[in-house]
Design an enzyme around this catalytic site. Structure first.
Site, PDB file in Angstrom:
ATOM      1  CB  ILE A 296     -66.475  -2.969  34.538  1.00 18.30           C
ATOM      2  CG1 ILE A 296     -65.992  -4.005  35.554  1.00 18.30           C
ATOM      3  CG2 ILE A 296     -67.668  -2.207  35.067  1.00 18.30           C
ATOM      4  CD1 ILE A 296     -65.615  -3.394  36.912  1.00 18.30           C
ATOM      5  CG  ASP A 297     -63.619  -1.988  29.618  1.00 21.98           C
ATOM      6  OD1 ASP A 297     -64.514  -2.622  29.045  1.00 21.98           O
ATOM      7  OD2 ASP A 297     -63.366  -0.784  29.387  1.00 21.98           O
ATOM      8  CE  LYS A 298     -56.357  -8.661  31.563  1.00 19.68           C
ATOM      9  NZ  LYS A 298     -55.391  -9.155  30.554  1.00 19.68           N
TER      10      LYS A 298
END
Length: 355
Positions: free
Chosen positions: A158-160
């Site tokens: 998942i994104d930062k």
């Protein structure tokens, strides 16, 4: 560019200067003639065409072991390399003592609740301090776990600045079995997102191919399913709560593309609240009064990221065959943000919320 240098502006003056290979790509048999700067831009999504052109001008872009200019046309079988004047950054994953919120763990896998702001895997500009480094520390005494072995570790990402649940495989068998479940779309995942705008319907489906935005290589964009561009992507959503100018929705992914939820909701005119890259950091709904502007800015400070949380994760255990389901409560920043909007709605006498 994935490997940053101090400058590409100076021409190479010494023919004997030592260069180090950073990236190597071989054009396949079906490669149509394509400028080498465009070819490399496709292969290095975190780069820009301008930087690649500067690299070529400096003699750092080679084809078949010879430097070329940016207008060289790549053809089938060409070997394209990026050669820089310093060694490639060591990407070996080393254990780092970073706190982990472990939701579940056994001999085969672990489920963690990732906080917003933590990069999942080392990459351009983030070679340390990632979730993978933290997992390596947690499992440093497990002789069978090698964080540099691609057959173990992260199963998905998942994104930062997205928070929520991730599964990590401790064994090759677990990685293979779980990866197959993600590929076959038999896993169950849902996200909670706060998005700009209201919806006339209570649920819906967003369909549109996703590919990198040609104007911004760090952003994805949506194309028609008939365009032949990008990868098929489908997002289902359900309204959980309405706050007039923003809406809390549950998102269920039919596919798992990069930035899928963020790109899809921007595409239908409902960017995620606080999502700077996709236009969610502006006042997109509501009046422009001083009081309202101050309220929105306060909301941005409370949750300084895209309001997106990977809330549930379900899969079949790779060894026992048991169904495993996990839920993660909203993190403090999103919880406070939603409470702020609840208070705004309660204090608003005009509940028509006209823009």
């Amino acid at each position: 560019m994935a490997e940053k240098t101090d400058t590409y502006d100076n021409e190479i003056e010494d023919d004997e200067q030592q260069l180090f290979e950073h990236f190597r790509f071989e054009a396949d048999r079906g490669q149509v003639p394509l400028r080498v700067d465009k070819f490399m831009c496709e292969k290095l999504p975190h780069s820009t065409r301008n930087r690649i052109q500067k690299a070529a001008d400096a003699g750092f872009v080679h084809v078949n072991d010879r430097p070329v200019k940016s207008n060289y046309k790549v053809r089938p079988g060409d070997v394209v390399t990026l050669m820089l004047d310093r060694p490639r950054h060591d990407t070996t994953i080393v254990p780092e003592d970073i706190p982990l919120d472990i939701v579940y763990e056994d001999s085969q896998l672990m489920v963690v609740n990732k906080p917003a702001g933590l990069v999942v895997h080392p990459g351009a500009g983030n070679f340390h301090g990632t979730l993978v480094n933290a997992v390596a520390w947690h499992l440093k005494d497990l002789a069978s776990y090698d964080p540099n072995d691609p057959e173990v570790g992260l199963v998905h990402r998942i994104d930062k600045d997205t928070s929520g649940l991730l599964v990590i495989a401790k064994t090759p068998q677990a990685k293979s079995e779980l990866g197959l479940q993600f590929y076959n779309k038999t896993t169950h995942r849902s996200y909670n997102a706060l998005v700009w705008g209201n919806f006339t319907e209570d649920e819906g489906r967003i369909e549109g191919n996703i590919a990198r935005d040609p104007k911004d290589r760090l952003r994805m964009t949506v194309y028609s399913p008939l365009s032949g561009i990008g990868k098929e992507a489908v997002t289902h959503y359900r309204v959980l709560e309405r706050f007039g100018y923003v809406t809390l929705v549950e998102c269920i992914l039919e596919t798992g593309r990069t930035h899928q939820i963020r790109a899809h909701f921007r595409h239908i005119g409902h960017p995620l609240f606080g999502d700077e890259r996709y236009g969610g950091c502006e006042i997109l709904r509501g009046n422009r009064s001083t009081t309202y502007k101050a309220f929105i800015q306060n909301c941005f400070r409370i949750c300084p990221r895209q309001a997106l949380h990977a809330r549930t994760l379900g899969f079949v255990h790779p060894v026992t065959g048991k169904q495993m389901d996990f839920t993660s409560e909203l993190p403090a920043d999103m919880d406070s943000l939603i409470e702020k909007w609840c208070g705004y709605v309660r204090g608003t006498t005009n509940n028509t919320f006209e823009d």
